[in-house]
Write an enzyme that holds these catalytic residues in place. Structure first.
Site, PDB file in Angstrom:
ATOM      1  N   SER A 142       2.978   4.129  -0.935  1.00 20.96           N
ATOM      2  CA  SER A 142       2.364   4.890  -0.522  1.00 20.96           C
ATOM      3  C   SER A 142       3.254   6.233  -0.995  1.00 20.96           C
ATOM      4  CB  SER A 142       1.508   4.553   0.567  1.00 20.96           C
ATOM      5  OG  SER A 142       1.706   5.670   1.527  1.00 20.96           O
ATOM      6  N   TYR A 155       0.962  -0.647   7.499  1.00 21.16           N
ATOM      7  CA  TYR A 155       0.541  -0.201   6.027  1.00 21.16           C
ATOM      8  C   TYR A 155       2.294   0.034   5.298  1.00 21.16           C
ATOM      9  CZ  TYR A 155      -1.291   2.884   3.265  1.00 21.16           C
ATOM     10  OH  TYR A 155      -2.012   3.734   1.981  1.00 21.16           O
TER      11      TYR A 155
HETATM   12  N1  NAD Z   1      -5.742   7.984   0.292  1.00 20.02           N
HETATM   13  C1  NAD Z   1      -4.442   8.241   0.218  1.00 20.02           C
HETATM   14  O1  NAD Z   1      -4.248   9.239   0.976  1.00 20.02           O
HETATM   15  C2  NAD Z   1      -3.935   7.147  -0.056  1.00 20.02           C
HETATM   16  C3  NAD Z   1      -2.238   7.413  -0.036  1.00 20.02           C
HETATM   17  C4  NAD Z   1      -0.876   6.476  -0.147  1.00 20.02           C
HETATM   18  C5  NAD Z   1      -1.516   5.654  -1.308  1.00 20.02           C
HETATM   19  N2  NAD Z   1      -2.830   4.983  -1.039  1.00 20.02           N
HETATM   20  C6  NAD Z   1      -3.270   3.860  -1.515  1.00 20.02           C
HETATM   21  O2  NAD Z   1      -4.328   4.080  -3.372  1.00 20.02           O
HETATM   22  C7  NAD Z   1      -5.100   3.144  -2.419  1.00 20.02           C
HETATM   23  C8  NAD Z   1      -6.958   3.184  -3.060  1.00 20.02           C
HETATM   24  O3  NAD Z   1      -7.041   3.338  -2.234  1.00 20.02           O
HETATM   25  P1  NAD Z   1      -7.924   5.298  -1.927  1.00 20.02           P
HETATM   26  O4  NAD Z   1      -7.001   5.684  -1.404  1.00 20.02           O
HETATM   27  O5  NAD Z   1      -8.430   5.157  -2.951  1.00 20.02           O
HETATM   28  O6  NAD Z   1      -9.098   4.324  -0.893  1.00 20.02           O
HETATM   29  P2  NAD Z   1     -10.442   3.661  -0.971  1.00 20.02           P
HETATM   30  O7  NAD Z   1     -10.972   3.519   0.010  1.00 20.02           O
HETATM   31  O8  NAD Z   1     -11.821   4.803  -1.475  1.00 20.02           O
HETATM   32  O9  NAD Z   1     -10.724   2.596  -2.312  1.00 20.02           O
HETATM   33  C9  NAD Z   1     -10.135   1.594  -1.806  1.00 20.02           C
HETATM   34  C10 NAD Z   1     -10.763   0.210  -2.854  1.00 20.02           C
HETATM   35  O10 NAD Z   1     -10.156  -0.951  -1.985  1.00 20.02           O
HETATM   36  C11 NAD Z   1     -11.146  -2.200  -2.573  1.00 20.02           C
HETATM   37  N3  NAD Z   1     -10.668  -2.872  -1.850  1.00 20.02           N
HETATM   38  C12 NAD Z   1     -10.416  -2.782  -0.251  1.00 20.02           C
HETATM   39  N4  NAD Z   1      -9.947  -4.689  -0.326  1.00 20.02           N
HETATM   40  C13 NAD Z   1      -9.907  -4.576  -1.407  1.00 20.02           C
HETATM   41  C14 NAD Z   1      -9.878  -6.074  -1.391  1.00 20.02           C
HETATM   42  N5  NAD Z   1      -9.808  -7.313  -1.037  1.00 20.02           N
HETATM   43  N6  NAD Z   1      -9.928  -7.234  -3.150  1.00 20.02           N
HETATM   44  C15 NAD Z   1     -10.877  -5.870  -3.740  1.00 20.02           C
HETATM   45  N7  NAD Z   1     -11.229  -4.628  -3.886  1.00 20.02           N
HETATM   46  C16 NAD Z   1     -10.680  -4.269  -2.360  1.00 20.02           C
HETATM   47  C17 NAD Z   1     -12.355  -0.918  -1.352  1.00 20.02           C
HETATM   48  O11 NAD Z   1     -13.430  -1.409  -1.468  1.00 20.02           O
HETATM   49  C18 NAD Z   1     -12.413   0.049  -1.926  1.00 20.02           C
HETATM   50  O12 NAD Z   1     -13.486   0.698  -3.103  1.00 20.02           O
HETATM   51  C19 NAD Z   1      -4.680   2.125  -1.963  1.00 20.02           C
HETATM   52  O13 NAD Z   1      -3.598   0.959  -2.190  1.00 20.02           O
HETATM   53  C20 NAD Z   1      -4.413   3.178  -0.995  1.00 20.02           C
HETATM   54  O14 NAD Z   1      -2.997   2.575   0.207  1.00 20.02           O
HETATM   55  C21 NAD Z   1      -4.215   5.829  -0.638  1.00 20.02           C
END
Ligand code: NAD
Length: 277
Positions: A142, A155
């Site tokens: 991130s 985080y």
């Molecule tokens: N959305 C943002 O702004 C952002 C920014 C930086 C990094 N990220 C990172 O991107 C990645 C994806 O996140 P997103 O934003 O798409 O969120 P999201 O919540 O839309 O998707 C995350 C997915 O991970 C799954 N998940 C959670 N715990 C789990 C587990 N123990 N085992 C298997 N699956 C699991 C959830 O069910 C969900 O489907 C994450 O690592 C997040 O930290 C997101």
């Protein structure tokens, strides 16, 4: 990894957000998919949409924090698909909590998914990648793996760790003469469900979960589809680091220009604009 057609890609956390967008984009490019998540309904929706693009898609309900489960899944994927070329450790969760008050239980939950989930996915699939002529690992960190922010300390700890782990891994694989690339991804705000499913430490935020999610959604500028396209571009040119979004590029520049003084700016911004209690 230049060619994606008829390659096999593994994606964790594919039921929603960036993981789902990656699955759909890779399917469009002709890659077969092995997807996991805890959310079976969401996963099934991703499977239907990706399979509609004419590729083979398998799914499994796997908790990435569970080492045995991830290793077992890797064996299953190799049996089902015969190979694995691209592994995207994407599953992740959010936690808004001060480091003074955060419950150990919540901290361990987050580290189990956001850090150990990445390690499990890497270790479980790496031996399979080594048997292919080419392979690539993508770990989703991130922009909060580059700069820190109040109420995001747990985080930050996980995402900074993912960055260190990925950068060292890339060097080790190169030193070992293996043609396996590693890309560490640092998205800024991406419009996904992450804030809706985040845990919130009681007493730390001056607003409820719904308001926090709306606050996040208003601030997040990049779509998950746009994010997925940037990541795949990075894989194709074997980029060590991918920054996603203008906000991520600005924050990265701020950290480079003022490696510790940036904290003053973030602290002031947090005090004036964030729902910090
Ligand atoms: N959305 C943002 O702004 C952002 C920014 C930086 C990094 N990220 C990172 O991107 C990645 C994806 O996140 P997103 O934003 O798409 O969120 P999201 O919540 O839309 O998707 C995350 C997915 O991970 C799954 N998940 C959670 N715990 C789990 C587990 N123990 N085992 C298997 N699956 C699991 C959830 O069910 C969900 O489907 C994450 O690592 C997040 O930290 C997101």
């Amino acid at each position: 990894m230049k060619k994606l057609r008829d390659r096999v890609a593994v994606i964790t956390g594919a039921a929603s957000g960036i993981g789902r967008a990656l699955a759909l984009e890779l399917a469009t490019k002709g890659a077969h998919l092995a997807l996991c998540d805890l959310d079976e309904e969401g996963l099934e929706r991703t499977r239907e949409r990706a399979a509609g693009r004419g590729v083979r898609v398998t799914t499994a309900r796997i908790d990435v924090a569970n080492r045995e489960a991830v290793h077992g899944w890797a064996e299953q994927v190799e049996q089902e698909h015969g190979a694995v070329h691209l592994v995207i450790n994407n599953a992740g969760v959010g936690l808004a909590a001060s480091l003074r008050r955060v419950r150990y239980e919540d901290f361990e939950w987050l580290m189990g998914i956001n850090f150990w989930g990445v390690v499990h996915g890497t270790r479980a699939f790496l031996p399979i990648l080594e048997r292919q002529d080419e392979g690539h690992i993508v770990n989703i960190s991130s922009i909060f793996g580059i700069i820190a922010a109040p109420l995001n300390g747990t985080y930050n700890a996980a995402k900074f760790a993912v960055r260190g782990y990925s950068e060292a891994l890339r060097m080790e694989l190169q030193l070992d003469g293996l043609s396996i690339g590693v890309t560490c991804v640092h998205p800024g705000g991406i419009k996904t469900n992450i804030a809706r499913t985040a845990r919130v430490q009681e007493g730390d935020l001056a607003m409820g979960q719904d308001d926090m999610a709306q606050f996040f959604e208003a601030a997040a500028r990049t779509t998950s589809a746009g994010c997925a396209r940037q990541i795949i571009k990075g894989v194709r040119r074997n980029a060590p680091r991918v920054l996603v979004g203008f906000d991520a590029r600005v924050m990265d520049a701020m950290q480079r220009l003022a490696p510790t003084a940036y904290q003053r700016i973030v602290r002031r911004f947090a005090r004036d604009h964030w729902p910090v209690r």
